[in-house]
Design a protein around this motif. Sequence first.
Motif, PDB file in Angstrom:
ATOM      1  N   THR A 451       0.828  -1.200   0.000  1.00 15.76           N
ATOM      2  CA  THR A 451       0.000   0.000   0.000  1.00 15.76           C
ATOM      3  C   THR A 451       0.866   1.255   0.000  1.00 15.76           C
ATOM      4  O   THR A 451       1.814   1.370   0.769  1.00 15.76           O
ATOM      5  CB  THR A 451      -0.921   0.002   1.234  1.00 15.76           C
ATOM      6  OG1 THR A 451      -1.711  -1.191   1.230  1.00 15.76           O
ATOM      7  CG2 THR A 451      -1.840   1.207   1.218  1.00 15.76           C
ATOM      8  N   GLU A 455       0.427  -0.226  -4.769  1.00 15.98           N
ATOM      9  CA  GLU A 455      -1.007   0.057  -4.807  1.00 15.98           C
ATOM     10  C   GLU A 455      -1.259   1.428  -4.185  1.00 15.98           C
ATOM     11  O   GLU A 455      -0.655   1.782  -3.181  1.00 15.98           O
ATOM     12  CB  GLU A 455      -1.792  -1.001  -4.021  1.00 15.98           C
ATOM     13  CG  GLU A 455      -1.651  -2.421  -4.547  1.00 15.98           C
ATOM     14  CD  GLU A 455      -2.535  -2.699  -5.749  1.00 15.98           C
ATOM     15  OE1 GLU A 455      -3.203  -1.763  -6.231  1.00 15.98           O
ATOM     16  OE2 GLU A 455      -2.554  -3.848  -6.214  1.00 15.98           O
ATOM     17  N   PHE A 456      -2.148   2.189  -4.820  1.00 13.71           N
ATOM     18  CA  PHE A 456      -2.568   3.496  -4.314  1.00 13.71           C
ATOM     19  C   PHE A 456      -1.402   4.441  -4.036  1.00 13.71           C
ATOM     20  O   PHE A 456      -1.280   5.013  -2.951  1.00 13.71           O
ATOM     21  CB  PHE A 456      -3.424   3.326  -3.045  1.00 13.71           C
ATOM     22  CG  PHE A 456      -4.494   2.296  -3.177  1.00 13.71           C
ATOM     23  CD1 PHE A 456      -5.562   2.489  -4.041  1.00 13.71           C
ATOM     24  CD2 PHE A 456      -4.426   1.107  -2.457  1.00 13.71           C
ATOM     25  CE1 PHE A 456      -6.548   1.518  -4.175  1.00 13.71           C
ATOM     26  CE2 PHE A 456      -5.407   0.136  -2.581  1.00 13.71           C
ATOM     27  CZ  PHE A 456      -6.474   0.349  -3.446  1.00 13.71           C
ATOM     28  N   THR A 522      -9.367   3.045 -13.720  1.00 13.12           N
ATOM     29  CA  THR A 522      -8.819   3.196 -12.366  1.00 13.12           C
ATOM     30  C   THR A 522      -7.695   2.201 -12.125  1.00 13.12           C
ATOM     31  O   THR A 522      -6.651   2.537 -11.542  1.00 13.12           O
ATOM     32  CB  THR A 522      -9.928   2.998 -11.321  1.00 13.12           C
ATOM     33  OG1 THR A 522     -10.969   3.961 -11.555  1.00 13.12           O
ATOM     34  CG2 THR A 522      -9.379   3.167  -9.912  1.00 13.12           C
ATOM     35  N   ASN A 526      -3.775   3.309 -11.472  1.00 14.50           N
ATOM     36  CA  ASN A 526      -3.085   2.859 -10.270  1.00 14.50           C
ATOM     37  C   ASN A 526      -1.781   2.163 -10.626  1.00 14.50           C
ATOM     38  O   ASN A 526      -0.737   2.372  -9.990  1.00 14.50           O
ATOM     39  CB  ASN A 526      -4.011   1.912  -9.495  1.00 14.50           C
ATOM     40  CG  ASN A 526      -3.455   1.539  -8.137  1.00 14.50           C
ATOM     41  OD1 ASN A 526      -2.884   2.359  -7.439  1.00 14.50           O
ATOM     42  ND2 ASN A 526      -3.618   0.286  -7.761  1.00 14.50           N
ATOM     43  N   GLN A 529       0.840   4.771 -12.119  1.00  8.14           N
ATOM     44  CA  GLN A 529       1.290   5.705 -11.091  1.00  8.14           C
ATOM     45  C   GLN A 529       2.241   5.039 -10.108  1.00  8.14           C
ATOM     46  O   GLN A 529       3.070   5.703  -9.481  1.00  8.14           O
ATOM     47  CB  GLN A 529       0.080   6.294 -10.368  1.00  8.14           C
ATOM     48  CG  GLN A 529      -0.706   7.269 -11.227  1.00  8.14           C
ATOM     49  CD  GLN A 529      -2.050   7.626 -10.634  1.00  8.14           C
ATOM     50  OE1 GLN A 529      -2.337   7.340  -9.469  1.00  8.14           O
ATOM     51  NE2 GLN A 529      -2.904   8.249 -11.445  1.00  8.14           N
TER      52      GLN A 529
END
Length: 615
Positions: A451, A455-456, A522, A526, A529
């Motif tokens: 995380t 991810e994100f 989306t 993700n 990025q």
Amino acid sequence: MRVPPDDVPTSPRVPFALAGDFPPAERDRWRELVKGVLRKSGAATEDTPLAEVEGLLTHRSYDGIPIAPLYTADDTADARPGLAPRVPDVTPEGEGLLAAWDVRQRHAVPDPVAAREAILADLENGVTSLWLTVGDRGLPVTALADALKGVHLDLAPVVLDAGAHTTEAAEAFLALVAGRGQAGEARGNLGADPLGLAARTGTPGDLAEAAATAVRCAREFPGIRALTVDATPYHDAGGSDAEELAAALATAVAYLRALTDAGLGVEEAFGQLEFRYAATADQFATIAKLRAARRLWDRVAEVCGAGSAVQRQHAVTSSAMMTRRDPWVNMLRTTVACFAAGVGGADAVTVQPFDARIGLPDAFSRRIARNTQTLLLEESSLARVVDPAGGSWYVERLTDDLAQAAWAWFTEIERAGGMAEALASGLVADRIAATWERRRKDIARRKAPLTGVSEFPALEERLPERAPAPQSPGGGLPRVSYAQDFEALRDRSDAHAAATGERPKVFLATLGPVAVHTARATFAANLFQAGGIETVAGEPGDFAASGAKVACICSSDKLYAEQAAGAARVLKDAGAVRVWLAGKGSYDGVDARVFAGCDAVETLETTLRDLGVAE
């Protein structure tokens, strides 16, 4: 208490069966229900036998241990494998039981004045022992006495970590203790770890000298241990839980031989050792690891004729799991790891500050680290339950399987000549490297998500500034970070943005209405990025005005069949050097696909090359 009047009848007490109105649970019925769900996802068919359903949801750990979706009493080990973690004490009031662990904070500040201020602040606010990095990686040996001014060595144990300077640091600390007249009261550990030093640096310490120091501690400083069996270098190199346990066990056995050869009795030798393990955000694996470690050590004690030996455990939150990017998420990781260490029965726990991978932690991050433990101890009362995971069918089974796997690897090390020979020959390094490559592939494919990193990700994050931390010496086993590949990609993107004034960019070519393309757009945003690549979305005809050189088509499978080839043609005609597609399927003009389980690192490296971002 309210008493009913005499004329009001009261109901007789009857047994209350919580599950009395429910039919008895049957494993095959559960399998039928699970099979129905798996059929909808395509993972099972009507012809899939019920006996194979659980296997579809079972995965294996890096030690090859099967992790099943369901455990019952039939799955537990024949005997309890975890043993008692801590010996509980009665509270001063004589009520309840306390099995609190030692809150141990680490300090590696080179400046003795700053170190002393940080140490005293910690001790005044919940920390109960100190872990001092001394020598090239922290406090100078000559400044040890200055840094410990005002510290009551009989109340706050001090654990040293001096690496190649262990002998000098041990002498300085013992001289300090003796000078204060506290030889019989001071507590702590001198941190001698000759084989651990070999694992970290490639150069072993002097085991005979460490054994001689242990004899001196046993005779003159009864509250101070001489040796630490540090298993974290094997974890930090990417090793599995069983590999970490086996390395610790093989190291400890080598130390026992040296200690008894130096003149200590068997039980005295056992008393000179403390073990250090890594605690991760995989809470059940960490709980089982600490429980398995006690079982393994108890078996060694039995073979050595020492009876039952309690293993002194120091758990430190994993360095490998910590991230430089979005470091605040490290607070969540360390909280779970601390919880697991406490539940697993660690005697001492160190929570690394969330900014540990950025530089030297500041006062705020140290406060958060110690408060994490305070909350779990004082507000959650976590330490009031002895071995809370004991009796869990899953944890008991995992503990037993992990102990068996670790024992098998330990015996292989012993057959190879012991830990020193296994390190020198590369046996340990090769095995851990193979495990790390398997884990690294899972991270790259985001099967083991991070995380804030894989991810994100937060592209516009502003990282806190910290003073640089002293670097560990090279050589020995590598030190890996689970986030290293993704963070290296982000570093490339940041350098490109600093040089050109803008981030590398990918255009998301969306087809159809928002409700149709949002999910895959989306997902693609993700993914890109995570490599530091900015994404902009629009229709295929907007590509030329976006300034991007790479595009990714995002929509549903139905619209792909109708429009993907045409969209790819429009994008290529507008100058796209590569066209990705979010999902599965082959279409004219589409160069490659991104999907759940694809190699995200390889995808991002390819995209950065296409965008002209230098390595």
